[in-house]
Write an enzyme that holds these catalytic residues in place. Structure first.
Site, PDB file in Angstrom:
ATOM      1  CG  ASP A 165     -22.457   0.715  -5.150  1.00 47.45           C
ATOM      2  OD1 ASP A 165     -22.746   0.099  -6.517  1.00 47.45           O
ATOM      3  OD2 ASP A 165     -22.847   1.601  -4.829  1.00 47.45           O
ATOM      4  CE  LYS A 174     -22.858   4.544  -8.008  1.00 48.63           C
ATOM      5  NZ  LYS A 174     -23.425   3.767  -7.103  1.00 48.63           N
ATOM      6  CG  ASP A 224      -5.019  -3.513  -7.379  1.00 49.64           C
ATOM      7  OD1 ASP A 224      -4.549  -3.982  -8.505  1.00 49.64           O
ATOM      8  OD2 ASP A 224      -4.421  -2.834  -6.610  1.00 49.64           O
ATOM      9  CG  ASP A 239      -6.859   0.532 -11.709  1.00 46.58           C
ATOM     10  OD1 ASP A 239      -5.930  -0.200 -11.818  1.00 46.58           O
ATOM     11  OD2 ASP A 239      -6.919   1.554 -10.990  1.00 46.58           O
ATOM     12  CE1 TYR A 260      -7.872   4.154 -14.950  1.00 43.41           C
ATOM     13  CE2 TYR A 260      -5.726   4.055 -15.682  1.00 43.41           C
ATOM     14  CZ  TYR A 260      -6.585   3.574 -14.639  1.00 43.41           C
ATOM     15  OH  TYR A 260      -6.452   2.938 -13.531  1.00 43.41           O
TER      16      TYR A 260
HETATM   17  C1  IPM Z   1      -2.819  -1.396 -13.328  1.00 44.29           C
HETATM   18  C2  IPM Z   1      -2.003  -0.138 -12.553  1.00 44.29           C
HETATM   19  C3  IPM Z   1      -2.018   1.041 -13.967  1.00 44.29           C
HETATM   20  C4  IPM Z   1      -3.310   1.273 -14.132  1.00 44.29           C
HETATM   21  C5  IPM Z   1      -1.290   2.207 -13.300  1.00 44.29           C
HETATM   22  C6  IPM Z   1       0.242   1.711 -13.176  1.00 44.29           C
HETATM   23  C7  IPM Z   1      -1.133   3.297 -14.408  1.00 44.29           C
HETATM   24  O1  IPM Z   1      -2.483   0.156 -11.527  1.00 44.29           O
HETATM   25  O2  IPM Z   1      -2.224  -1.963 -14.483  1.00 44.29           O
HETATM   26  O3  IPM Z   1      -3.600  -1.708 -13.085  1.00 44.29           O
HETATM   27  O4  IPM Z   1      -3.995   2.203 -13.256  1.00 44.29           O
HETATM   28  O5  IPM Z   1      -4.163   0.858 -14.997  1.00 44.29           O
HETATM   29 MG    MG Z   2      -4.120  -1.207 -10.915  1.00 46.55          MG
END
Ligand code: IPM
Ligand code: MG
Length: 354
Positions: free
Chosen positions: A221, A189, A249, A245, A138
């Site tokens: 993975d 990884k 999710d 990240d 990042y």
């Molecule tokens: C998160 C989001 C952010 C990230 C984006 C909006 C930059 O996906 O907080 O997980 O990738 O960290």
């Molecule tokens: Mg995110």
């Protein structure tokens, strides 16, 4: 306790409004808080041409904690990268040194039917994903565009971690594990990436200080696969910025809705930024259908982690459990036999439960 409130874009203002209702009830009850709002993300760009305007950053720095909605929207997609709303969130994380991102994935018993997995696989799920937030690909340099040796255009980013960056997040991983079930899974990884080999070396080194914590390592993975195969094998996961990240999710969906999950991003001294893990959902913005519970629960995390007000945090969490038990549901978690309601009504329900 001074709180900077950055509502942001899309559904941000609607969901933040509900969290503020809840905090104001607590304030009436004696919680000493001061709230101040500032533009951020696309709203920052609209107001000042910058997703993190100087006055917003100054407010965030001066505050004890920051409560955020969400940023981003199609309106801003064509902007050059420095002006994009996402840069606001990335810069504020970096500027405030918020390296430790706690993303709990908890399944409320009432929502077991809303999970994408079968109840027998997922009920009782309670995972803490600890994501490093200010390093990795990042932020790694160099990054950019160029031409390779044969004159073809290319784009590149750099995955890199320094020893101190790894040590401090891994330490928090072990400390978090000690407060829960003494289990820590480090995700990397290592079979491919040098960064990950180094990460794993440091994890093993830090582990010597924590002989009571059962440490495992998993490739990212495989971790993605195990999260949908048998998610309850995990308790605390510690991982880098990008893997975290993605996995957070994924884990959120196991709990029924990404609209339920709060997060905390902490610096070395407990100052934090609190936000739902979901995005700004431009498709439903302004329609009073978004789920405000992740944001309300983020304010509970704020009271717990930055202000050490466990009892007040618990009151918010208990109120959320109560409204779920009463059958209150926003559209994302609605099932037959429950009561569908809008964003504002859900906020009012939590206030009533308080
Ligand atoms: C998160 C989001 C952010 C990230 C984006 C909006 C930059 O996906 O907080 O997980 O990738 O960290
Ligand atoms: Mg995110």
């Amino acid at each position: 306790m001074k709180i900077a409130v950055l509502a942001g874009d899309g559904i941000g203002p609607e969901i933040i409004a509900q969290a503020l209702k809840v905090l104001r009830v607590l304030a009436d009850d004696g919680l000493k808080i001061e709230l101040e709002e500032a533009p951020f993300g696309g709203a920052g760009y609209d107001a000042e041409g910058d997703p993190l305007p100087a006055r917003t950053l100054a407010l965030a720095k001066a505050a004890d904690a920051v409560l955020c909605g969400a940023v981003g929207g199609p309106k801003y997609d064509a902007l050059p990268r420095p002006q994009r709303p996402e840069q606001g969130i990335l810069r504020i994380r970096k500027e405030l040194g918020l390296f430790a991102n706690l993303r709990p994935a908890v399944l409320y018993p009432e929502l077991v039917g809303a999970s994408s997995l079968k109840p027998e696989v997922v009920s009782g799920l309670d995972i803490m994903i600890l994501r490093e937030l200010t390093g990795d690909i990042y932020f790694g340099e160099p990054r950019g565009r160029g031409e390779n040796a044969s004159g073809e255009r290319e784009g590149y980013d750099t995955m890199r971690y320094s020893e101190s960056e790894i040590r401090r997040i891994v330490e928090i991983g072990f400390q978090t594990a000690k407060k829960r079930s003494n289990k820590l899974c480090s995700v990397d990884k290592e079979n491919v990436l040098e960064t990950s080999r180094f990460w794993r070396e440091i994890v093993v080194d830090v582990a010597r200080k924590y002989p009571d914590v059962a440490l495992t390592h998993m490739y990212v993975d495989n971790a993605a696969m195990q999260l949908v195969r048998n998610p309850r094998q995990f308790d605390v996961i510690v991982t880098g910025n990008m893997f975290g990240d993605i996995l957070s999710d994924e884990a959120s969906m196991l709990t029924g809705s990404i609209g339920m999950l709060p997060s905390a991003s902490l610096d070395a001294n407990g100052k934090g930024l609190y936000e739902p893990i979901h995005g700004s959902a431009p498709d439903i913005a302004g329609k009073n259908v978004a789920n405000p519970l992740a944001t309300i629960l983020s304010s509970a995390m704020m009271l717990r982690y930055t202000f050490n007000k466990d009892e007040w945090a618990y009151r918010i969490e208990a109120a959320v459990k109560k409204v779920l038990a009463e059958g209150c549901r926003t559209a994302d978690i609605f099932e037959d036999g429950t009561r569908k309601m809008g964003t504002a009504e859900m906020g009012d329900a939590v206030v009533a439960a308080l």
